[in-house]
Design a protein around this motif. Structure first.
Motif, PDB file in Angstrom:
ATOM      1  N   GLU A  97       1.021  -1.107   0.164  1.00 11.18           N
ATOM      2  CA  GLU A  97       0.054   0.089  -0.004  1.00 11.18           C
ATOM      3  C   GLU A  97       0.814   1.170   0.028  1.00 11.18           C
ATOM      4  N   SER A  98       1.978   1.313   0.925  1.00 13.06           N
ATOM      5  CA  SER A  98       2.867   2.282   0.838  1.00 13.06           C
ATOM      6  C   SER A  98       3.567   2.503  -0.652  1.00 13.06           C
ATOM      7  N   ASP A  99       3.889   1.528  -1.110  1.00 12.82           N
ATOM      8  CA  ASP A  99       4.655   1.640  -2.290  1.00 12.82           C
ATOM      9  C   ASP A  99       3.487   2.342  -3.507  1.00 12.82           C
TER      10      ASP A  99
ATOM     11  N   GLY B 147       1.081   3.988  -2.984  1.00 13.36           N
ATOM     12  CA  GLY B 147       0.709   5.373  -2.578  1.00 13.36           C
ATOM     13  C   GLY B 147       2.041   6.215  -3.105  1.00 13.36           C
ATOM     14  N   GLN B 148       2.966   5.970  -2.960  1.00 13.41           N
ATOM     15  CA  GLN B 148       4.297   6.982  -3.380  1.00 13.41           C
ATOM     16  C   GLN B 148       4.225   6.700  -4.941  1.00 13.41           C
ATOM     17  N   ARG B 149       3.929   5.772  -5.507  1.00  9.39           N
ATOM     18  CA  ARG B 149       3.880   5.628  -7.181  1.00  9.39           C
ATOM     19  C   ARG B 149       2.663   6.621  -7.516  1.00  9.39           C
TER      20      ARG B 149
ATOM     21  N   THR C  10       1.177   8.943  -6.248  1.00  9.56           N
ATOM     22  CA  THR C  10       1.733  10.402  -5.960  1.00  9.56           C
ATOM     23  C   THR C  10       2.772  10.842  -7.036  1.00  9.56           C
ATOM     24  N   ALA C  11       3.741  10.022  -7.498  1.00  8.94           N
ATOM     25  CA  ALA C  11       4.633  10.426  -8.288  1.00  8.94           C
ATOM     26  C   ALA C  11       3.968  10.761  -9.620  1.00  8.94           C
TER      27      ALA C  11
ATOM     28  N   LYS D  39       2.783  14.328 -10.442  1.00  7.28           N
ATOM     29  CA  LYS D  39       3.791  15.387  -9.984  1.00  7.28           C
ATOM     30  C   LYS D  39       3.773  16.184 -11.230  1.00  7.28           C
TER      31      LYS D  39
END
Length: 464
Positions: free
Chosen positions: A34-36, A38-40, A42-43, A46
């Motif tokens: 889930e964290s991964d 979320g980061q991807r 968000t990226a 950009k």
């Protein structure tokens, strides 16, 4: 049967640790995923322009909320999140930023701060406007009350940046953009500021126009202060141009026979009609005062100070209000200086001689008409005559040697008589004065130079 039930009841409690272990394993393997994601996710956003962006991941499902500034931008942002590898489902909670109708932005200045309000179309434009205001208004507090909205006219940012540059030229006021219409009100900080703002508005982006420009100019102020102690006349404030500047300083030099002229005038636009004539006339009135201040503010002439004797005060008041141009107002605040102590004839003669050594009573060329520029000197002579009430005074007229002797003799007599009449009109007894003309018979300098001739053309006061 009973044995089977007993066996079952013994078995199921043993599954509890297994369930706990399974849940822990599932959680420890899902949290990094889930964290991964979320980061991807968000990226992936950009390069998109959004506001209030939030990404929440549950397993491989992403809940995406944001405010978008166009439908195309909103759809593109959702598609970018959906395209992230590993995402199974996107819960789309995005929405469009509300549209402002009309689209209004403003910049308002008071004594201590500038407030930016209304709407801006993008966060980057909002930041740019704030940075521009802080750079343009160094040392002035800038308050941000801007929101975000759709509906700005094309090139809104260029128009707003140009108008922020004008805020620095205001003492107070407000500038507003409503769709593509610009309205301005308030007072310019300096003379010429109103004109500078009007010139800048010609550079508004295409499509923008000025609906109202109600910027007022600050008062156009000219001041003159006569200081009898320092023996100075200080000129401050504004004049329309260098030509008027030179003319006013020259007029002051003629009217103030003993004062040093301290010239602090500056040229600036905005002078009212008839400014030069009114200032020159009012300086003549100031020259007759013992001490005084002249303030010309727009179309108001205020003169305050002490006249040298009662009749002079009345003449000054009347003269200041006479023949005022249309729209002008005069405010004379004239009192009378306390009478000086009497002096004997010898001191009286010395006072007359000192005054006439500093200045000359002037006349129109070839005539016996007293030049109005001599009013200040004449009032000083009258004040002195009042201090020696028992002295008889001969007023002697002299000319240079140019022209016919008979004409010069008659002219010297007429000029002496004109001065005597001036003194009598001020309230002095006629029998104290005797007007005498000597033509060119008593020169004090050679008549072969213009300077010498000017010295020979004179009026003298002789105490008998």
């Amino acid at each position: 049967m009973h044995g089977l039930f007993r066996w079952s009841s013994k078995w199921w409690p043993g599954t509890i640790p297994l369930v706990i272990l399974w849940a822990f394993a599932a959680w420890t393997s899902t949290a990094p995923l889930e964290s991964d994601l979320g980061q991807r996710a968000t990226a992936a956003l950009k390069d998109t322009v959004l506001d209030k962006t939030k990404i929440a991941v549950a397993g491989r499902d992403v809940t995406f909320s944001a405010d978008a500034f166009s439908e195309e931008g909103r759809r593109s942002a959702v598609a970018s999140v959906d395209a992230v590898p590993g995402v199974r489902l996107v819960n789309d909670d995005t929405r469009l930023v509300p549209e402002a109708k009309p689209f209004v932005w403003s910049a308002e200045r008071d004594v201590v701060r500038v407030t930016l309000g209304g709407s801006t179309p993008l966060p980057a434009i909002k930041s740019r406007l704030l940075d521009a205001a802080r750079a343009s208004l160094s040392g002035v507090e800038v308050v941000d009350r801007m929101g975000l909205a759709r509906g700005a006219a094309p090139r809104f940012d260029a128009a707003a940046l140009l108008l922020i540059d004008q805020i620095g030229k205001l003492k107070d006021g407000k500038i507003t953009i409503s769709d593509a219409q610009v309205s301005l009100s308030g007072m310019a900080r300096d003379l010429g500021g109103r004109e500078a703002i009007a010139a800048a508005l010609k550079n508004l982006p295409e499509g923008f126009s000025v609906a109202a420009n109600e910027i007022r100019a600050p008062p156009y102020v000219f001041q003159a202060y006569k200081d009898p102690v320092a023996q100075t006349l200080t000129l401050t404030g504004y004049v329309p141009d260098n030509t008027v500047h030179a003319a006013i300083v020259a007029a002051a030099g003629r009217k103030f026979f003993s004062e040093k002229i301290v010239d602090n005038l500056k040229a600036s636009v905005g002078a009212p009609a008839s400014f030069a004539n009114m200032v020159t006339s009012a300086l003549g009135a100031l020259s007759r005062l013992s001490t005084g201040t002249l303030v010309v503010s727009d179309r108001e002439v205020k003169l305050s100070g002490d006249a040298l004797y009662e009749a002079s005060a009345g003449q000054i008041r009347a003269g200041l209000t006479k023949d005022l141009p249309r729209g002008w107002q005069a405010k004379p605040e004239i009192s009378v200086k306390p009478a000086a102590a009497p002096v004997d004839a010898t001191v009286c003669q010395q006072l007359f001689s000192d005054l006439l050594a500093k200045g000359k009573i002037r006349f129109e060329s070839g005539r016996a008409t007293i030049d109005p520029d001599s009013a200040g000197l004449l009032d000083r002579l009258i004040e002195t005559a009042l201090r020696c009430p028992t002295a008889n005074i001969e007023i002697a007229g002299h000319t240079d040697a140019d022209g016919d002797d008979g004409f010069n003799q008659a002219l010297s007599e007429k000029r002496a008589q004109a001065v005597a009449d001036y003194l009598v009109k001020a309230g002095l007894p006629a029998d104290r004065f005797k007007a005498m003309g000597y033509g060119s018979m008593q020169p004090v300098a050679g008549n072969d130079t213009d300077e010498g001739k000017a010295q020979n053309r004179r009026i003298e006061f002789v105490v008998r």
